[in-house]
Design a protein around this motif. Structure first.
Motif: not given
Length: 473
Positions: A399, A431, A433, A435, A441-442, A445, A447
């Motif tokens: 974040y 946001s 995320t 991993h 890549e995430q 996610k 928010t």
């Protein structure tokens, strides 16, 4: 509190323990022994289970040994060959595995499940004679770590057919830790559980954290067991007999069967005493044999095999990076002091737990687990072989410009992590995320509007079976 029971049924023997009034105790069988041989024989037209099946005249019986190997749904040809070689009944493995028991009086057919049920029935009789109150006999079973759910279900069905009410099936290493109450420790510990039975061996490193047990590493060996040591001792006695009488017991299957039986008894006596007397009536050609064997002599006989027996544990320790602070020894063959000291020497600073007889440890752990379940009536176990999926990879949280490790590999379900999130006072949305690797890549996610939250605020993450729940507060 009602009595709860635990059973460990191995390839060579079975042990029954009871838990009542906060204490676990092993129950002796009708022969006064605390461990019952896992041997079933058809003698004439009569079934024999335990010690009567193991002793007596082998030539007059159809005997099955090491039945547990074939209770595993994933048994292989080596397992089949091992059971057939050590037993004296034929095994048919066409569409279905069938034992053919043939004596001078009759011929009967059976299968691994029926044989296991007979052994459980023997243990049920012992338990029912010991219990004072009426009702179902509540039981927890132990199964090898590598067994599938289908194999564990077979054990449950056999025990239930024998009369028990099975509460749960737990792994053998978990039962060993429960026996010594290691699950109650406050600090995180890594424990080496080393089991050496009659025909198999396995070593496990278990991490215990806040009551949760997670298997870090495991090695199973189907070619290592105490029977190899029994054979070495029998060969030594046969050599002594041959030198004196010029007769070789190896030339007679009946003589070697008697010799192996007495050598096995001698081995167990030498585990606790400094010497044992071997007397075999009519060993060969009507000649009796009497001999004293000292523990020093026995240790000299098996000394060449010690390194092979501790090799699985050594391999496991060498491949593990963490500190191992405790060693739990279990399995009948681990009663041998020479083997105990050899395993202990691999981790000189670790505490060796051997206060319970190694061949009774797993049964005691099962009994304690059964007692715990009965003490929690609100606990419902609809599936007796439920598996808990621990986190398989590290999970990272990103974040703003921050990256933190949220959960590490091996974390138990429903674990929580609360983070303090620093943010500018005028920031409105953040946001977060998830991993599997900071560079990847995430995979999720979320928010949140944090405009009305006081800064810094808290982010609570809860590891659920299928996802990770994020909440701000």
């Amino acid at each position: 509190m009602s009595t709860a029971y635990g059973i460990h049924l191995g390839n060579s023997s079975g042990c029954l323990a009871a838990f009542t009034n906060g204490t676990a105790a092993v129950l002796a069988n009708d022969s006064g022994d605390r461990v019952t041989p896992a041997v079933v024989a058809l003698n004439g037209a009569e079934w024999e289970i335990g010690l009567p099946a193991k002793s007596g005249q082998p030539n007059s019986k159809a005997i099955i040994k090491h039945n547990k190997r074939l209770m595993n749904c994933d048994f292989n040809e080596e397992d089949l060959s091992y059971v057939e070689t050590s037993s004296s009944c034929r095994i048919q493995n066409d569409e279905e595995l069938v034992y053919e028991f043939e004596t001078s009086e009759t011929k009967l057919y059976s299968n691994p499940d029926n044989i296991a049920t007979k052994i459980y029935a023997k243990l049920y009789t012992i338990a029912s004679h010991a219990v004072q109150n009426e009702g179902d006999l509540k039981l927890v079973l132990a199964a090898p770590l590598h067994w599938s759910n289908a194999s564990r279900e077979r054990l449950v069905k056999c025990a239930e057919l024998a009369g028990f009410d099975v509460l749960q099936v737990i792994s053998e290493p978990a039962a060993a830790l429960l026996a010594y109450n290691i699950d109650d420790l406050v600090e995180d510990v890594n424990v080496l559980v080393y089991r050496l039975g009659g025909s198999t061996c396995d070593a496990s490193i278990i991490k215990v954290s806040n009551g949760f047990m997670s298997v870090e590493k495991n090695i199973f060996r189907a070619d290592l067991g105490g029977q190899c040591l029994t054979k070495d001792l029998a060969d030594y006695v046969a050599q002594e007999f041959r030198q004196k009488w010029k007769l070789d017991p190896h030339e007679s299957r009946r003589a070697m069967s008697k010799l192996l039986h007495h050598a096995d008894n001698c081995k167990h006596v030498l585990s606790t005493l400094s010497s044992a007397h071997v007397f075999i009536e009519s060993l060969l050609d009507g000649v009796d044999w009497s001999q004293n064997v000292t523990r020093a002599r026995f240790e000299n006989i098996i000394s060449s095999k010690i390194s092979a027996y501790i090799e699985p544990a050594k391999k496991l320790i060498d491949s593990f990076e963490g500190k191992i602070s405790k060693i739990v020894l279990c399995g009948g063959s681990m009663k041998i002091p020479k083997l105990q000291s050899a395993v202990a020497s691999l981790l000189p600073e670790a505490e060796v737990l051997s206060g319970i007889n190694p061949d009774e440890v797993i049964a005691v752990g099962c009994a304690k687990q059964a007692g715990l379940i009965l003490d929690l009536p609100e606990l419902s176990l609809s599936n007796t072989s439920t598996e808990v999926e621990f986190l398989g990879k590290d999970i990272y949280l990103k974040y703003l410009d921050q990256t933190i490790k949220l959960f590490q590999e091996g974390t138990a379900p429903f674990a929580q992590n609360i983070c303090n999130v620093e943010a500018e006072k005028d920031i409105k949305d953040i946001s977060f995320t998830l991993h599997e690797n900071p560079e990847n890549e995430q995979f999720a996610k979320e928010t949140f509007n944090v405009e009305n939250l006081s800064k810094p605020f808290k982010l609570k993450a809860t590891l659920q079976p299928s996802n990770i729940l994020l909440q701000v507060e």
